[in-house]
Design a protein around this motif. Sequence first.
Motif, mmCIF file in Angstrom:
data_model
loop_
_atom_site.group_PDB
_atom_site.id
_atom_site.type_symbol
_atom_site.label_atom_id
_atom_site.label_comp_id
_atom_site.label_asym_id
_atom_site.label_seq_id
_atom_site.Cartn_x
_atom_site.Cartn_y
_atom_site.Cartn_z
ATOM 1 N N VAL A 289 0.177 -11.240 0.717
ATOM 2 C CA VAL A 289 0.956 -11.812 -0.367
ATOM 3 C C VAL A 289 0.606 -13.282 -0.598
ATOM 4 N N MET A 290 0.605 -14.044 0.492
ATOM 5 C CA MET A 290 0.442 -15.485 0.341
ATOM 6 C C MET A 290 -0.994 -15.863 0.032
ATOM 7 N N LEU B 168 -6.612 -9.070 0.435
ATOM 8 C CA LEU B 168 -6.356 -7.675 0.799
ATOM 9 C C LEU B 168 -7.158 -7.240 2.008
ATOM 10 N N GLY B 169 -8.422 -7.668 2.046
ATOM 11 C CA GLY B 169 -9.337 -7.176 3.075
ATOM 12 C C GLY B 169 -8.883 -7.539 4.466
ATOM 13 N N SER B 170 -8.594 -8.839 4.679
ATOM 14 C CA SER B 170 -8.209 -9.280 6.017
ATOM 15 C C SER B 170 -6.939 -8.583 6.459
ATOM 16 N N SER B 171 -6.026 -8.397 5.514
ATOM 17 C CA SER B 171 -4.762 -7.758 5.833
ATOM 18 C C SER B 171 -4.977 -6.333 6.345
ATOM 19 N N LEU B 172 -5.770 -5.581 5.618
ATOM 20 C CA LEU B 172 -6.053 -4.201 6.011
ATOM 21 C C LEU B 172 -6.797 -4.163 7.337
ATOM 22 N N LEU B 173 -7.756 -5.088 7.491
ATOM 23 C CA LEU B 173 -8.584 -5.152 8.695
ATOM 24 C C LEU B 173 -7.720 -5.404 9.923
ATOM 25 N N GLY C 227 3.503 2.166 2.899
ATOM 26 C CA GLY C 227 4.738 1.673 2.301
ATOM 27 C C GLY C 227 4.585 0.246 1.825
ATOM 28 N N GLY C 228 4.035 -0.597 2.709
ATOM 29 C CA GLY C 228 3.857 -1.998 2.362
ATOM 30 C C GLY C 228 2.931 -2.172 1.175
ATOM 31 N N ALA C 229 1.840 -1.395 1.164
ATOM 32 C CA ALA C 229 0.860 -1.548 0.096
ATOM 33 C C ALA C 229 1.460 -1.113 -1.246
ATOM 34 N N VAL C 230 2.224 -0.006 -1.226
ATOM 35 C CA VAL C 230 2.835 0.462 -2.473
ATOM 36 C C VAL C 230 3.812 -0.580 -2.994
ATOM 37 N N LEU C 231 4.616 -1.122 -2.059
ATOM 38 C CA LEU C 231 5.575 -2.158 -2.416
ATOM 39 C C LEU C 231 4.851 -3.357 -3.025
ATOM 40 N N ALA C 232 3.793 -3.795 -2.347
ATOM 41 C CA ALA C 232 3.039 -4.950 -2.836
ATOM 42 C C ALA C 232 2.429 -4.638 -4.195
ATOM 43 N N GLY C 233 1.979 -3.381 -4.355
ATOM 44 C CA GLY C 233 1.383 -2.995 -5.628
ATOM 45 C C GLY C 233 2.390 -3.063 -6.761
ATOM 46 N N LEU C 234 3.675 -2.727 -6.451
ATOM 47 C CA LEU C 234 4.684 -2.768 -7.490
ATOM 48 C C LEU C 234 5.070 -4.201 -7.832
ATOM 49 N N VAL C 235 5.065 -5.063 -6.804
ATOM 50 C CA VAL C 235 5.602 -6.398 -7.015
ATOM 51 C C VAL C 235 4.527 -7.377 -7.477
ATOM 52 N N ASP D 289 0.923 -8.789 -8.973
ATOM 53 C CA ASP D 289 -0.056 -8.492 -10.009
ATOM 54 C C ASP D 289 -1.434 -8.179 -9.462
ATOM 55 N N HIS D 290 -1.900 -9.069 -8.553
ATOM 56 C CA HIS D 290 -3.302 -8.932 -8.160
ATOM 57 C C HIS D 290 -3.543 -7.647 -7.373
ATOM 58 N N VAL D 291 -2.520 -7.159 -6.656
ATOM 59 C CA VAL D 291 -2.695 -5.899 -5.940
ATOM 60 C C VAL D 291 -2.733 -4.740 -6.931
ATOM 61 N N GLN D 292 -1.825 -4.831 -7.924
ATOM 62 C CA GLN D 292 -1.744 -3.790 -8.943
ATOM 63 C C GLN D 292 -3.068 -3.659 -9.698
ATOM 64 N N GLN D 293 -3.645 -4.840 -10.000
ATOM 65 C CA GLN D 293 -4.919 -4.868 -10.712
ATOM 66 C C GLN D 293 -6.000 -4.098 -9.948
ATOM 67 N N ARG D 294 -6.044 -4.309 -8.622
ATOM 68 C CA ARG D 294 -7.035 -3.612 -7.795
ATOM 69 C C ARG D 294 -6.845 -2.100 -7.865
ATOM 70 N N PHE D 295 -5.575 -1.685 -7.873
ATOM 71 C CA PHE D 295 -5.299 -0.255 -7.919
ATOM 72 C C PHE D 295 -5.749 0.343 -9.251
ATOM 73 N N GLU D 296 -5.466 -0.385 -10.340
ATOM 74 C CA GLU D 296 -5.878 0.113 -11.658
ATOM 75 C C GLU D 296 -7.388 0.294 -11.703
ATOM 76 N N VAL D 297 -8.108 -0.721 -11.198
ATOM 77 C CA VAL D 297 -9.565 -0.659 -11.201
ATOM 78 C C VAL D 297 -10.046 0.509 -10.349
ATOM 79 N N PHE D 298 -9.360 0.713 -9.227
ATOM 80 C CA PHE D 298 -9.752 1.791 -8.325
ATOM 81 C C PHE D 298 -9.572 3.150 -8.976
ATOM 82 N N LEU D 299 -8.437 3.324 -9.671
ATOM 83 C CA LEU D 299 -8.131 4.630 -10.232
ATOM 84 C C LEU D 299 -8.969 4.938 -11.459
#
Lengths: 454, 156
Positions: free
Chosen positions: A228-229, A233-238, A266-274, A276-286
Amino acid sequence: MPAKRRVAQLLMLALAVVVVMGAYANVGLAMDEKIPSGMLTYGLSLGGLMLAAYLVLAKFAPWADPLILPLVTLVNGLGLVMIYRLSESDSPLPSAKLASPNTQLLWTLIGIVLFSATLIFLRDQRALQRLTYTAGAAGLFLLVSPLIPGLGQEINGARIWIGIPGVGQIQPAEFAKLALVIFFAGYLVAKRDVLALAGRRLLFIDLPRARDLGPVLITWGVSLGVLVMQKDLGSSLLLFGTFIAMLYIATQRISWVIIGILLFVGGAVLAGLVFDHVQQRFEVFLNPGDPELFVKIGGSEQLMQGLFAMGSGGILGTGLGQGHPELIPLAFSDFIFAATGEEIGLTGLMALLMVYALIVERGLRTSIAARDPFTKLLAGGLSFLLAWQVFIIVGGVTNLIPLTGLVTPFMSQGGSALLANWILIALLVRMSDAARRPPPQAIQDEGLTQVFQR
Amino acid sequence: MSELTLLLIRLAFLAVLWFFVIAAVGVIRTDLFGSRTAPAGPRKGSKPAKPVAKPKPKKGEPRQLVVTGGPLQGTTINLTETPITIGRANDATLVVSDDYASSRHARLFPQDGQWIVEDLGSTNGTYLDRSKVTRPTPVPLGVPIRVGKTVIELRK
């Protein structure tokens, strides 16, 4: 009893340098129709550096695994070739000017120096166990240091850099990973029995006690905080993935893995909803092929260009220096895998992934052969860290998972990651030396002293 | 530079890349099985060098392990640098089928030109001549070692 295999190591090292020099020659022949003048300079400096690393290894870790160094040499060298090749071609993209093989060679030199220093000063990896909590604190500090005002800097939308006056910027998160893996290993060795045994059985899985969930929740919180801060995304997942894997290695309980995956999803879905930048990655992915997303800034252009590149490479590739990987934005750092894929094709990428797999295999084998639980966990954790990193970035580039900005270990341009990964390799070499060293012989006539060998 | 040359260079590069991977796997293979295949196949150039260098048996150094008593009587094992394990387990060097032996009963290993016998925590114990082996003990030539019903000794 394993042999030292010094000759095999030296031959493999020479072969790796020869392959890299061949790649240089190939690039030059294809682009300028002559052997590039830099080939000898690059080849000899790479060869010289690796010879130096080999000599340090032979002196200070003589029983170390013979393959780790040559395999890493090949990947690092191919990365250098690709960066050189990308810097040679004229690209319409402004970011392409940043590709600089000389800087990367300099970082490789510093990486080898750190590799040697680690081997020389760290004679017994178990000394790290005493630094468990120090490493944890240092790792956390490094992780959050980019957020400190005045020290941290924001580049390309991610606040993951700190500026050092006179040197430039470094990404402290790369070093934080190492410190945190050391912390996880030390912590789990101390706590693994209670984590593995306490708890009760519900349906098919053993649920841990609520209070044992503490460390998992803390790590989860930290990695979500990073997400979030710092928008990283990468470091977080890693980070979270490595912790869960080490928890599994330590306790052998599948329930931890299930809990971890549920928490992260759960955390990723939550972050994706809240956010913008996470949501953007998901849109590009899908939907990367969406023309609207393609032209949007921060949209799917980079990903699609990478996919186009690998597509035009096909099975055998276009040949080094004959494709157009310079059209991929940031081809020299995040997308070096796609750029390489265009030029050496699926066949070459498979070989490259095999080399990564072999490095990881040697690390896991070290873990199996290691004699004490801390070394086992540390070697397993570091190997998993490397494998997970390759998976996340290669999966991202090929659109198997949402793209996250991580470096391809040893290949991408970037000093911090290269240095941190060389230290990681030094730790693996140190541990494999300890694991393969023949056990001390039984002492004669010394009363009841007995030495066990597992 | 013609297209054909570049094509050949490209294929050669991929071949060399894969050769590197296969060579690495080869190193792993010899790492795992090297010590076992080395004495069996003296065909490679470097391999015969070792047996030439090794056989300088000093006087009094045992070269054979002979079973002198028990069901396996008459069996001999040539001594090399590798340790010898005795027991009922299938992976033991000398597999004894004997109710009085443990699965991993005892181990013989060379050290500084001597062979040492070590009991591996067996149920019924290992005896060197008449005394029970409680710690790693050097084995003189011709002294019987008793493991269950089996008796072995070292000979030149």
